[in-house]
Design an enzyme around this catalytic site. Sequence first.
Site, mmCIF file in Angstrom:
data_model
loop_
_atom_site.group_PDB
_atom_site.id
_atom_site.type_symbol
_atom_site.label_atom_id
_atom_site.label_comp_id
_atom_site.label_asym_id
_atom_site.label_seq_id
_atom_site.Cartn_x
_atom_site.Cartn_y
_atom_site.Cartn_z
ATOM 1 N N GLU A 110 0.861 -1.190 0.000
ATOM 2 C CA GLU A 110 0.000 0.000 0.000
ATOM 3 C C GLU A 110 0.897 1.239 0.000
ATOM 4 O OE1 GLU A 110 -2.402 1.778 -0.432
ATOM 5 O OE2 GLU A 110 -3.649 2.242 1.304
ATOM 6 N N ASN A 160 -5.039 3.820 -0.328
ATOM 7 C CA ASN A 160 -5.899 2.701 -0.749
ATOM 8 C C ASN A 160 -5.519 2.174 -2.122
ATOM 9 O OD1 ASN A 160 -8.106 4.582 1.008
ATOM 10 N ND2 ASN A 160 -7.727 2.474 1.607
ATOM 11 N N HIS A 161 -4.228 2.001 -2.292
ATOM 12 C CA HIS A 161 -3.698 1.404 -3.520
ATOM 13 C C HIS A 161 -3.286 -0.047 -3.273
ATOM 14 C CE1 HIS A 161 -2.527 5.695 -4.992
ATOM 15 N NE2 HIS A 161 -3.813 5.478 -4.998
ATOM 16 N N GLU A 162 -3.949 -0.704 -2.348
ATOM 17 C CA GLU A 162 -3.533 -2.050 -1.971
ATOM 18 C C GLU A 162 -3.486 -2.975 -3.181
ATOM 19 O OE1 GLU A 162 -5.980 -0.359 -0.697
ATOM 20 O OE2 GLU A 162 -7.867 -1.414 -0.975
#
Length: 605
Positions: free
Chosen positions: A339, A539-541
Amino acid sequence: MKDIRGIFIPLILLISNSECASFFDLLSSYGPEDSYDIPRKTLPSKNDYDFIVVGAGPGGATVTNRLSENKNWNILLLEAGQPEGIINQIPLSTIAFPAGDYDWGYRLQTDGKSCLGMVDERCTWPRGKSLGGTTTINTMVYTRGNKLDFDKWADMGNYGWDFKNVLPYFKKSEKFRIPGIFDPAYHGYNGNVDVEYPQWRTPFATAFLEAGQTLGYNITDVNGADQIGFSYIQLTSDQGARCSASKAYLRINRSNLDIVTGARVLRILINSRNQAYGVEYEKNGIKYKAYASKEVVLSAGTIDSAKLLMLSGIGPRDHLNQMGIPVIKDAKVGYNLQEHIGFWGLSFVVDLPVTIILKRISDSSILLDYIFHRKGPISSPAGAEAIAFMKTKYSEDSRPDVELFLLAAGLNADNGRVFRKGYGITDKVYDAIYKPIEGRDTITILPVGHNPKSRGRILLKSKDPYDKPIINGNFFNNTMDIEVLLEGIKYAIELVNTEPFKKYGVQINSLKVPGCEKFEFGCDDYWRCAIRQIPLMENHECGTIKMGPKNDPNAVVDPELRVYGIDYLRVVDASVMPVIPVGHITADVYMIGEKGADMIKYTWQ
Ligand SMILES: Cc1cc2nc3c(=O)[nH]c(=O)nc-3n(C[C@H](O)[C@H](O)[C@H](O)COP(=O)(O)OP(=O)(O)OC[C@H]3O[C@@H](n4cnc5c(N)ncnc54)[C@H](O)[C@@H]3O)c2cc1C
Ligand SMILES: *[C@@H]1O[C@H](CO)[C@@H](O)[C@H](O)[C@H]1NC(C)=O
Ligand SMILES: *[C@@H]1O[C@H](CO)[C@@H](O)[C@H](O)[C@H]1NC(C)=O
Ligand SMILES: *[C@@H]1O[C@H](CO)[C@@H](O)[C@H](O)[C@H]1NC(C)=O
């Protein structure tokens, strides 16, 4: 015309409620009723399909569109959420989405190392639940990974994923609408996803770019040849309205495609020969099965795709044994979670009365400007204005390792009502550092680390598909991730001390984050402490279903996105990324969707 309707309804609501409710309260209470004109079926029209796609985010929507171009194939798209509504069209509403109706409501486990200033010491982990997936709630920033990110994926053994090979898929998905001098070698003009500049900009955006130049950086096209430098933000939006994955790819009416919403997939059906042949799903409390003669495509996102694989018997043997799930394939599902983490606490009070604050947004002239011209601050996703990618002294290669992201707003923008709550910021923290500046014009610079060293993991809580998964973010376990952010904070402070910013009376908000009182404000240890209190998650998981060659013991899918050991099952979403790319990752997921669809077509045509 339908988009105009989408804008009138909120106006009527706003006018009729103007005495008792604010814009932000309305945004947070507005439910997902409106279908937005995507033809849907209540239930599948048949039992047997060629392909079943699970999840309608940028991965799944793209695959669905491309596969259904072939009229000989029947496609079923199952999405747990509802279609996006009018509210999703309005960019400013992004501040109200985390923890709202369109969110799965996930939160991180506590770890004592991060999110300490959040309710229960847990960061919220928003994930979109609707046709369009997380693109119906996100901040709409359009950036691509660095060239070297993809070349490294290829070096790991992922043939076909080097930059030269993925660039055509970026261009295929893009409809670039920004006038001016941009290198057409890097942009697509006929794709599905609208990309434009915001319809509104404050003088701080330009000050940010000029300050960057003062410090010796170039003004660049963030999606062009050089990623390092300063740019105005590019957004996935269409003349001031959100362009989600469903708007971009699912406004299609094809007789060979069934789109079913409110359908939650519970597991993938796999036979004794280890072949995927369908899914079990639930709608309105009733369980059904649907069958795929060619492939099941899993596009439920980094958290839920991993969860579904594990529920279906594909995952770490010891963990599945503990959960009482029969193991079909021992695989490293749920590991390698990555993330982009940043820091919320770098706000500046400014003299210029132009930023996003409650009393200004509620002004009728601003509302009318949006309704009739789709301009003004309501057309802006939380004041996102400009972006910089830089290299710190810790950077190990040609890629930037820190982002500075300028918002013409602060968490004080709506007097604490919804914005900060979506991220889980406690009353204690809010009251200490934001309440005293309520009503004041504020800008925020978010420093974000783009080459994180820490890795998290997703686990099942039980074999019940309705249980939320356990998410161990494990942020800052490698303390280098804090040191990079500290460098980012220093750059940001240096920037606002240049002439272009100084002329607006920019002053750092020096109220101390609770928990860090013992440190002198602004010293390195103060920042290190504050970062652990209120990290920002972009929130780029990604990464939980790692793509890799056969000899990579951690790989779950091969470079053609097929799950190792199971036939007719692919994964097409952010979870397959072996290493998180630089930048906001939706553009990369569209690319994966386009490329994945081509791979599937190649197999079956
Ligand atoms: C608040 C926020 C802001 C963001 N801002 C940006 C930004 O500015 N720029 C950017 O590039 N990225 C941004 N992102 C990240 C970006 O939106 C995601 O990386 C991207 O949407 C991931 O795509 P995906 O297809 O992998 O998954 P998702 O978009 O999450 O889609 C998965 C879909 O699968 C569905 N699903 C899940 N489980 C099931 C099931 N069991 N059955 C049926 N359906 C299921 C979900 O409901 C969802 O619709 C942001 C994210 C958040 C949360
Ligand atoms: C979709 O197409 C069918 C058949 O052409 C038509 O009957 C139907 O009205 C269309 N639906 C929408 C929502 O456009
Ligand atoms: C600015 O751009 C020029 C020309 O492309 C390049 O040579 C130079 O290295 C860039 N400077 C920085 C700081 O990135
Ligand atoms: C956390 O960091 C420690 C020390 O560097 C390392 O040994 C451990 O494996 C890391 N934990 C995880 C879950 O990555």
